[in-house]
Write an enzyme that holds these catalytic residues in place. Structure first.
Site, PDB file in Angstrom:
ATOM      1  N   ARG A  11       9.966 -29.233 -13.819  1.00  0.00           N
ATOM      2  CA  ARG A  11      10.193 -29.710 -12.459  1.00  0.00           C
ATOM      3  C   ARG A  11       9.419 -28.798 -11.495  1.00  0.00           C
ATOM      4  O   ARG A  11       8.945 -27.730 -11.882  1.00  0.00           O
ATOM      5  CB  ARG A  11      11.686 -29.689 -12.133  1.00  0.00           C
ATOM      6  CG  ARG A  11      12.497 -30.665 -12.958  1.00  0.00           C
ATOM      7  CD  ARG A  11      13.986 -30.390 -12.833  1.00  0.00           C
ATOM      8  NE  ARG A  11      14.450 -30.490 -11.456  1.00  0.00           N
ATOM      9  CZ  ARG A  11      15.572 -29.937 -10.999  1.00  0.00           C
ATOM     10  NH1 ARG A  11      16.336 -29.201 -11.802  1.00  0.00           N
ATOM     11  NH2 ARG A  11      15.914 -30.089  -9.732  1.00  0.00           N
ATOM     12  N   SER A  13      10.478 -27.323  -8.530  1.00  0.00           N
ATOM     13  CA  SER A  13      11.161 -26.377  -7.659  1.00  0.00           C
ATOM     14  C   SER A  13      10.700 -24.952  -7.967  1.00  0.00           C
ATOM     15  O   SER A  13      10.167 -24.674  -9.044  1.00  0.00           O
ATOM     16  CB  SER A  13      12.682 -26.469  -7.839  1.00  0.00           C
ATOM     17  OG  SER A  13      13.069 -25.938  -9.096  1.00  0.00           O
ATOM     18  N   LYS A  85      21.861 -25.904 -18.467  1.00  0.00           N
ATOM     19  CA  LYS A  85      23.020 -26.607 -17.909  1.00  0.00           C
ATOM     20  C   LYS A  85      22.655 -28.004 -17.410  1.00  0.00           C
ATOM     21  O   LYS A  85      23.539 -28.816 -17.166  1.00  0.00           O
ATOM     22  CB  LYS A  85      23.673 -25.791 -16.797  1.00  0.00           C
ATOM     23  CG  LYS A  85      22.873 -25.622 -15.534  1.00  0.00           C
ATOM     24  CD  LYS A  85      23.685 -24.858 -14.497  1.00  0.00           C
ATOM     25  CE  LYS A  85      22.929 -24.728 -13.177  1.00  0.00           C
ATOM     26  NZ  LYS A  85      23.747 -24.043 -12.157  1.00  0.00           N
ATOM     27  N   ASP A  86      21.343 -28.304 -17.277  1.00  0.00           N
ATOM     28  CA  ASP A  86      20.913 -29.638 -16.851  1.00  0.00           C
ATOM     29  C   ASP A  86      20.758 -30.604 -18.018  1.00  0.00           C
ATOM     30  O   ASP A  86      20.524 -31.799 -17.797  1.00  0.00           O
ATOM     31  CB  ASP A  86      19.567 -29.554 -16.117  1.00  0.00           C
ATOM     32  CG  ASP A  86      19.665 -28.903 -14.758  1.00  0.00           C
ATOM     33  OD1 ASP A  86      20.773 -28.882 -14.192  1.00  0.00           O
ATOM     34  OD2 ASP A  86      18.633 -28.406 -14.268  1.00  0.00           O
ATOM     35  N   ARG A 133      32.237 -29.154 -10.927  1.00  0.00           N
ATOM     36  CA  ARG A 133      32.980 -28.032 -11.510  1.00  0.00           C
ATOM     37  C   ARG A 133      33.305 -26.998 -10.444  1.00  0.00           C
ATOM     38  O   ARG A 133      34.466 -26.564 -10.316  1.00  0.00           O
ATOM     39  CB  ARG A 133      32.138 -27.376 -12.627  1.00  0.00           C
ATOM     40  CG  ARG A 133      32.754 -26.080 -13.193  1.00  0.00           C
ATOM     41  CD  ARG A 133      31.767 -25.362 -14.094  1.00  0.00           C
ATOM     42  NE  ARG A 133      30.554 -24.976 -13.399  1.00  0.00           N
ATOM     43  CZ  ARG A 133      30.395 -23.842 -12.725  1.00  0.00           C
ATOM     44  NH1 ARG A 133      31.380 -22.960 -12.656  1.00  0.00           N
ATOM     45  NH2 ARG A 133      29.244 -23.568 -12.129  1.00  0.00           N
ATOM     46  N   ARG A 134      32.293 -26.601  -9.671  1.00  0.00           N
ATOM     47  CA  ARG A 134      32.541 -25.615  -8.624  1.00  0.00           C
ATOM     48  C   ARG A 134      33.511 -26.153  -7.573  1.00  0.00           C
ATOM     49  O   ARG A 134      34.406 -25.446  -7.114  1.00  0.00           O
ATOM     50  CB  ARG A 134      31.219 -25.193  -7.964  1.00  0.00           C
ATOM     51  CG  ARG A 134      30.349 -24.335  -8.883  1.00  0.00           C
ATOM     52  CD  ARG A 134      29.037 -23.975  -8.221  1.00  0.00           C
ATOM     53  NE  ARG A 134      28.193 -23.177  -9.123  1.00  0.00           N
ATOM     54  CZ  ARG A 134      26.877 -23.310  -9.231  1.00  0.00           C
ATOM     55  NH1 ARG A 134      26.238 -24.214  -8.500  1.00  0.00           N
ATOM     56  NH2 ARG A 134      26.187 -22.545 -10.071  1.00  0.00           N
ATOM     57  N   ARG A 151      23.348 -30.779  -1.461  1.00  0.00           N
ATOM     58  CA  ARG A 151      22.210 -30.991  -2.351  1.00  0.00           C
ATOM     59  C   ARG A 151      20.983 -30.239  -1.857  1.00  0.00           C
ATOM     60  O   ARG A 151      20.933 -29.749  -0.738  1.00  0.00           O
ATOM     61  CB  ARG A 151      21.885 -32.484  -2.450  1.00  0.00           C
ATOM     62  CG  ARG A 151      22.904 -33.336  -3.200  1.00  0.00           C
ATOM     63  CD  ARG A 151      22.955 -33.054  -4.690  1.00  0.00           C
ATOM     64  NE  ARG A 151      21.636 -33.040  -5.302  1.00  0.00           N
ATOM     65  CZ  ARG A 151      20.933 -34.112  -5.623  1.00  0.00           C
ATOM     66  NH1 ARG A 151      21.402 -35.317  -5.385  1.00  0.00           N
ATOM     67  NH2 ARG A 151      19.749 -33.989  -6.193  1.00  0.00           N
ATOM     68  N   ARG A 157      19.247 -24.768   0.151  1.00  0.00           N
ATOM     69  CA  ARG A 157      20.664 -24.422   0.297  1.00  0.00           C
ATOM     70  C   ARG A 157      20.827 -23.099   1.036  1.00  0.00           C
ATOM     71  O   ARG A 157      21.737 -22.943   1.859  1.00  0.00           O
ATOM     72  CB  ARG A 157      21.321 -24.370  -1.082  1.00  0.00           C
ATOM     73  CG  ARG A 157      21.287 -25.709  -1.796  1.00  0.00           C
ATOM     74  CD  ARG A 157      22.046 -25.672  -3.105  1.00  0.00           C
ATOM     75  NE  ARG A 157      21.582 -26.720  -4.007  1.00  0.00           N
ATOM     76  CZ  ARG A 157      22.237 -27.110  -5.080  1.00  0.00           C
ATOM     77  NH1 ARG A 157      23.391 -26.543  -5.407  1.00  0.00           N
ATOM     78  NH2 ARG A 157      21.755 -28.068  -5.847  1.00  0.00           N
ATOM     79  N   CYS A 244      27.881 -34.998 -15.225  1.00  0.00           N
ATOM     80  CA  CYS A 244      28.110 -34.587 -13.839  1.00  0.00           C
ATOM     81  C   CYS A 244      29.350 -35.255 -13.260  1.00  0.00           C
ATOM     82  O   CYS A 244      29.735 -34.972 -12.134  1.00  0.00           O
ATOM     83  CB  CYS A 244      26.889 -34.936 -12.979  1.00  0.00           C
ATOM     84  SG  CYS A 244      25.436 -33.938 -13.337  1.00  0.00           S
TER      85      CYS A 244
END
Length: 308
Positions: A11, A13, A85-86, A133-134, A151, A157, A244
């Site tokens: 990706r 990012s 985790k993705d 989860r958070r 998001r 963020r 998710c």
């Protein structure tokens, strides 16, 4: 040795690129290869394009991997670098997770200009998080706090937090460390109170299962301890059909040849929580993860996954 550049899919990012560069640098060091022996191929995923809705509403974890896996299958790239985790628990036929880099800090980081810890936030504070989860674990600890969808990539963020859009946010400590942003962390949430996402802090590499040349190259940078821990965590997640859409946390740790596993599942509002643990030989990692998943599944009523 590879004659054409080894194409690494990722990706776009800053964090994804940092992880791809770490993978490339480890391969360069392991095989004595030059930087021009590799090509970083940036692939925009559905998860990157969709910014106005929770991923749980539009398809879950696979949104961050689908287009990258298509590029692997049709030969446009040779390997893909992901945040573990993705990754969905089921991969497309012909693809496999074939290497893991040494795992970073698994903890969640608390970031806020207004409080030192989550507990210290004032009544009614607003916390931004896109992770179910958070969100659920925040509400479990602080039912009075308002949690809003948050998001965007890590830098977005951080900018929103600095602009006062929220009073605090939670991010993976590993991602902040990999980008040299450790100074942004206000405090860390210890795993005994705030269990991380399955795979948090671990970089995994996906490739074609029959690409022997790439598999041989990756073997030199593979971290077995991380794989064992992730085998348990992903087996746990698979039993619970984790995505998710479900607030789930799980963490495997190693002590010599012994693996310890702890899992948690919560209702989205944090009002109902179930936890389970198991230990055993690391050779039985998959079975240990599955057993904790089965224990938690047996605790949940038929409407549990539907939320609060």
């Amino acid at each position: 040795m590879q004659s054409n550049p080894l194409r690494i899919g990722t990706r776009g990012s800053a964090l994804a690129l940092a992880q791809a560069h770490e993978t490339r640098d480890r391969l360069m060091a392991a095989h004595g290869m030059a930087e021009d022996s590799f090509e970083i191929v940036v692939i925009k995923t559905s998860g990157d394009r969709i910014q106005d809705r929770p991923l749980s509403e539009v398809g879950g974890k696979g949104l961050f991997t689908k287009e990258i896996e298509e590029a692997l299958l049709d030969g446009r790239i040779d390997l893909a670098v992901h945040s573990s985790k993705d990754m969905p628990t089921v991969l497309p036929d012909g693809l496999a997770l074939t290497a893991f880099l040494p795992r970073e800090d698994v903890r969640d980081a608390f970031l806020s200009p207004k409080a030192k810890t989550l507990t210290d936030l004032p009544h009614g504070a607003v916390v931004g998080s896109s992770s179910l989860r958070r969100q659920a674990m925040i509400k479990r600890l602080r039912p009075d706090i308002e949690v809003v969808m948050y998001r965007g990539n890590l830098q977005t963020r951080l900018r929103k937090l600095a602009e006062g859009a929220v009073d605090a946010t939670l991010l993976a400590a590993a991602g902040l460390r990999r980008l040299g942003l450790e100074a942004e962390i206000t405090s860390l949430l210890e795993t005994d109170q705030f269990l991380p996402a399955v795979g948090q802090g671990a970089i995994c590499i996906e490739s074609r299962a029959d690409d022997i040349a790439t598999l041989q190259m990756l073997a030199a940078i593979h971290d077995e301890a991380t794989q064992i821990r992730l085998d348990a965590e992903r087996a746990f997640l698979a039993v619970l059909d984790g995505s998710c859409r479900t607030p789930i946390g799980g963490l495997a740790t190693l002590d010599g040849d012994t693996l310890h596993f702890r899992g948690i599942v919560l209702k989205p509002d944090g009002s109902e929580v179930h936890e389970a643990t198991a230990s055993g030989l690391k050779a039985d990692a998959v079975q240990i993860g599955r057993s904790v998943g089965e224990d938690l599944k047996s605790c949940m009523g038929p409407d549990f996954m539907a939320g609060a």
